[in-house]
Design an enzyme around this catalytic site. Structure first.
Site, PDB file in Angstrom:
ATOM      1  N   ALA A   1       0.807  -1.232   0.000  1.00  0.00           N
ATOM      2  CA  ALA A   1       0.000   0.000   0.000  1.00  0.00           C
ATOM      3  C   ALA A   1       0.836   1.276   0.000  1.00  0.00           C
ATOM      4  O   ALA A   1       0.545   2.215  -0.743  1.00  0.00           O
ATOM      5  CB  ALA A   1      -0.943  -0.016   1.200  1.00  0.00           C
TER       6      ALA A   1
ATOM      7  N   LYS B   1      -1.150 -16.327  -0.463  1.00  0.00           N
ATOM      8  CA  LYS B   1       0.231 -15.830  -0.430  1.00  0.00           C
ATOM      9  C   LYS B   1       0.606 -15.284   0.943  1.00  0.00           C
ATOM     10  O   LYS B   1       1.772 -15.308   1.323  1.00  0.00           O
ATOM     11  CB  LYS B   1       0.449 -14.803  -1.529  1.00  0.00           C
ATOM     12  CG  LYS B   1      -0.511 -13.616  -1.467  1.00  0.00           C
ATOM     13  CD  LYS B   1       0.124 -12.377  -0.905  1.00  0.00           C
ATOM     14  CE  LYS B   1      -0.908 -11.381  -0.489  1.00  0.00           C
ATOM     15  NZ  LYS B   1      -0.375 -10.060  -0.232  1.00  0.00           N
TER      16      LYS B   1
ATOM     17  N   ASN C   1       3.080  -9.344   6.747  1.00  0.00           N
ATOM     18  CA  ASN C   1       3.072 -10.715   7.276  1.00  0.00           C
ATOM     19  C   ASN C   1       4.496 -11.221   7.479  1.00  0.00           C
ATOM     20  O   ASN C   1       4.814 -11.837   8.487  1.00  0.00           O
ATOM     21  CB  ASN C   1       2.307 -11.641   6.326  1.00  0.00           C
ATOM     22  CG  ASN C   1       0.806 -11.417   6.390  1.00  0.00           C
ATOM     23  OD1 ASN C   1       0.136 -11.940   7.265  1.00  0.00           O
ATOM     24  ND2 ASN C   1       0.279 -10.611   5.472  1.00  0.00           N
TER      25      ASN C   1
END
Length: 349
Positions: free
Chosen positions: A153, A204, A270
């Site tokens: 982002a 993913k 993540n």
């Protein structure tokens, strides 16, 4: 043709980055109403309401600081009010919250409204896998498309070049969405295999948690490349097992597939949190607060849902990488044992 009204449902990091693009395009293109509403979960920031800050300073100071939003993007704290007149709804909230939001919106949308989901995650359904776009479509009775890609982002907000993939079964609608969202630095390919695009986006994040464990344990680039490749193999196998429609390898070569997997395994949240988890031994919840400003991590949650789906089907052994991430996150398996899922992977047997 009347100009289409757009509502963005969500205003976190990614929602705000998309608002910057959509607001800019809607202001310039005749086919869209220039006023774009953005539903904002109301928060108090230093004694001021977040919606007020966004509507006066044109900046989401909490989730996308340092980036001006177009003045035609209007923050609205009530989701029903934000979405009431919209022809196109862009869903971009953590996947844990989508059910509650759909319950609020049900029965309050325009008859011919359509949606596009930018949400990366899966849900459990009676037959195993349920995609988030399916959850939204069934709840609200609207046709759904998806957008997934290698899109961190902050980089999208910085207008650094990237690609993305829209999955849309209706070519005319796909073209309209492309016009709404494409810019010189945000390039879009439209494909019709909606399910595969969305599965890539969800799975993913689980692989990226594995990549983060790898980094935290001090394994090198070769090991991480193996995590990415074996993760991709499990993603493809999972898609083929759980989707009734076609699953073509070509879709995995779009931005939503291998490109998103690579960027998430090197740069995403993540990976970052999983690395800190492996290094510090702190809980995922603690690290979300410390590293993500309280935003939710999608990878561990998706791993938990995958475990439930695969256990139900008796297929846990076929997906050792996904299951290793689950065991480390939820069953207290030492993170140092993560390497075993690679050493004993069925791909090598």
């Amino acid at each position: 043709m009347a100009s289409k009204k757009v509502c963005i449902v969500g205003s976190g990091n990614w929602g705000s980055a998309i608002a910057k693009i959509v607001g800019g395009n809607a202001a310039q293109l005749a086919q869209f109403d220039p006023r774009v509403t953005m539903w904002v979960f109301e928060e108090d920031i230093g004694g001021k309401k977040l919606t007020e800050i966004i509507n006066t300073q044109h900046e989401n100071v909490k989730y996308l600081p340092g980036h001006k939003l177009p003045p035609n993007v209007v923050a609205v704290p009530d989701v029903v009010q934000a979405a009431a007149d919209a022809d196109i709804l862009i869903f971009v909230v953590p996947h844990q919250f989508i059910g509650k939001i759909c319950d609020q919106l049900k029965g309050h949308l325009k008859a011919n409204a359509t949606g596009i989901s930018l949400i990366k995650g899966v849900d459990e359904g009676p037959n195993g896998l349920k995609l988030i776009s399916e959850v939204i479509g069934e709840h609200l009775g609207i046709p759904m498309s998806v957008l997934m890609g290698a899109n961190i982002a902050s980089e999208v907000a910085d207008e650094k070049f990237c690609e993305t993939t829209i999955g849309c079964k209706d070519p005319a609608q796909g073209q309209l969405l492309k016009e709404l969202m494409q810019t010189p630095n945000f390039r879009i390919t439209v494909v019709q295999e909606v399910d595969t695009v969305e599965i890539c986006g969800a799975l993913k994040n689980v692989v990226a948690v594995g990549a983060g464990f790898c980094d935290g344990l001090g394994f090198g680039d070769n090991t991480k490349a193996a995590v990415i490749r074996l993760g991709l193999m499990e993603m493809i196998a999972f898609a083929k097992l759980f989707r009734s429609g076609p699953v073509s390898s070509a879709t995995f070569l779009e931005s939503c597939g291998v490109a998103d997997l690579i960027t998430t395994c090197y740069g995403g949240r993540n990976r970052k949190v999983a690395e800190a988890f492996a290094r510090t031994g702190k809980s995922i919840e603690q690290l979300e607060k410390e590293l993500l400003n309280g935003q939710k991590l999608q990878g561990p949650e998706t791993a938990r849902e995958l475990h439930s789906i695969l256990q139900h089907k008796g297929l846990v052994d076929k997906f050792p990488l996904f299951m290793a991430v689950y065991k480390v996150c939820y069953e207290g398996q030492p993170v140092g044992e993560f390497i075993r899922c690679l050493q004993n992977h069925p791909e090598h047997m």
